[in-house]
Motif scaffolding. Structure first.
Motif, PDB file in Angstrom:
ATOM      1  N   MET A  30      49.808  44.553   6.734  1.00 49.82           N
ATOM      2  CA  MET A  30      49.789  45.260   5.453  1.00 49.82           C
ATOM      3  C   MET A  30      48.378  45.595   4.986  1.00 49.82           C
ATOM      4  SD  MET A  30      51.579  44.625   1.760  1.00 49.82           S
ATOM      5  CE  MET A  30      50.580  43.284   1.197  1.00 49.82           C
ATOM      6  N   GLN A  33      47.156  48.572   6.929  1.00 45.72           N
ATOM      7  CA  GLN A  33      47.859  49.779   6.514  1.00 45.72           C
ATOM      8  C   GLN A  33      47.390  50.232   5.132  1.00 45.72           C
ATOM      9  OE1 GLN A  33      51.966  48.569   6.882  1.00 45.72           O
ATOM     10  NE2 GLN A  33      52.168  49.641   8.827  1.00 45.72           N
ATOM     11  N   TRP A  34      47.148  49.292   4.237  1.00 43.52           N
ATOM     12  CA  TRP A  34      46.697  49.611   2.881  1.00 43.52           C
ATOM     13  C   TRP A  34      45.341  50.317   2.937  1.00 43.52           C
ATOM     14  CZ3 TRP A  34      49.329  49.925  -1.390  1.00 43.52           C
ATOM     15  CH2 TRP A  34      48.721  49.855  -2.642  1.00 43.52           C
ATOM     16  N   GLN A  35      44.439  49.794   3.776  1.00 49.77           N
ATOM     17  CA  GLN A  35      43.125  50.417   3.933  1.00 49.77           C
ATOM     18  C   GLN A  35      43.261  51.816   4.543  1.00 49.77           C
ATOM     19  OE1 GLN A  35      40.324  49.660   2.740  1.00 49.77           O
ATOM     20  NE2 GLN A  35      40.655  47.559   2.113  1.00 49.77           N
ATOM     21  N   HIS A  38      44.439  54.366   2.040  1.00 49.03           N
ATOM     22  CA  HIS A  38      43.405  54.793   1.102  1.00 49.03           C
ATOM     23  C   HIS A  38      42.346  55.664   1.759  1.00 49.03           C
ATOM     24  CE1 HIS A  38      45.494  51.948  -1.427  1.00 49.03           C
ATOM     25  NE2 HIS A  38      45.046  52.709  -2.411  1.00 49.03           N
ATOM     26  N   PRO A  63      46.807  43.654  -1.242  1.00 50.23           N
ATOM     27  CA  PRO A  63      47.362  42.908  -0.101  1.00 50.23           C
ATOM     28  C   PRO A  63      47.154  41.399  -0.221  1.00 50.23           C
ATOM     29  CG  PRO A  63      46.160  44.822   0.670  1.00 50.23           C
ATOM     30  CD  PRO A  63      45.867  44.683  -0.796  1.00 50.23           C
ATOM     31  N   VAL A  81      54.648  49.368   1.634  1.00 48.52           N
ATOM     32  CA  VAL A  81      53.438  49.943   2.235  1.00 48.52           C
ATOM     33  C   VAL A  81      53.789  50.647   3.541  1.00 48.52           C
ATOM     34  CG1 VAL A  81      51.204  49.378   3.290  1.00 48.52           C
ATOM     35  CG2 VAL A  81      51.847  48.362   1.098  1.00 48.52           C
ATOM     36  N   ARG A 120      52.132  54.791  -4.690  1.00 51.97           N
ATOM     37  CA  ARG A 120      51.249  53.613  -4.722  1.00 51.97           C
ATOM     38  C   ARG A 120      51.462  52.829  -6.011  1.00 51.97           C
ATOM     39  NH1 ARG A 120      44.952  54.460  -4.968  1.00 51.97           N
ATOM     40  NH2 ARG A 120      45.595  55.174  -7.029  1.00 51.97           N
TER      41      ARG A 120
END
Length: 136
Positions: A30, A33-35, A38, A63, A81, A120
């Motif tokens: 996660m 994936q979050w980075q 963005h 996260p 996510v 988001r």
């Protein structure tokens, strides 16, 4: 009208990690994936001719906060996510096709940026800041 030029390589933004057929994505992925989301969001914002986003502490720490919260909140956040990654891929590919073809992608990028922000925000609401501690 001439197409907007950019100095970033949008091809890299299409490399968001996709789900690999598992019903539930691996929670350890996660943060990555979050980075990636963005980074892709930054490219989309640039194509939409928007100023770079200043991410809040709540966005940056999401996260870690979700992992600290654990349980169902974390699992739901992981799935959210991964779902957003799946939604963003076709839009990024379409923007890449538009810019490669020399077309102005400003309007399409703005629409995708707004969808990204709404999704988001929904994901962020899965782990309320008051219920889980903010990481240091």
């Amino acid at each position: 009208m001439s197409a907007l030029t950019h100095e970033f390589d949008l091809a890299l933004a299409t490399m968001l990690p996709e789900r690999q057929g598992a019903e539930t994505p691996d929670p350890a992925e996660m943060a990555e994936q979050w980075q990636a989301l963005h980074a892709a969001g930054s490219a989309i914002a640039a194509l939409a001719q928007l100023a770079p986003e200043k991410r809040s502490a709540a966005v940056r720490s999401f996260p870690d906060r979700a992992a600290l919260c654990g349980g169902e909140a974390h699992q739901t956040a992981v799935i959210g996510v991964a779902d957003l990654v799946s939604i963003m891929l076709p839009g990024l590919r379409a923007l890449l096709a538009m810019t490669t073809g020399g077309r102005d992608a400003t309007g399409a990028a703005l629409a995708l940026w707004q969808e990204f922000q709404m999704a988001r925000d929904a994901i962020l609401s899965l782990v309320p800041q008051d219920d889980c501690p903010m990481p240091a």
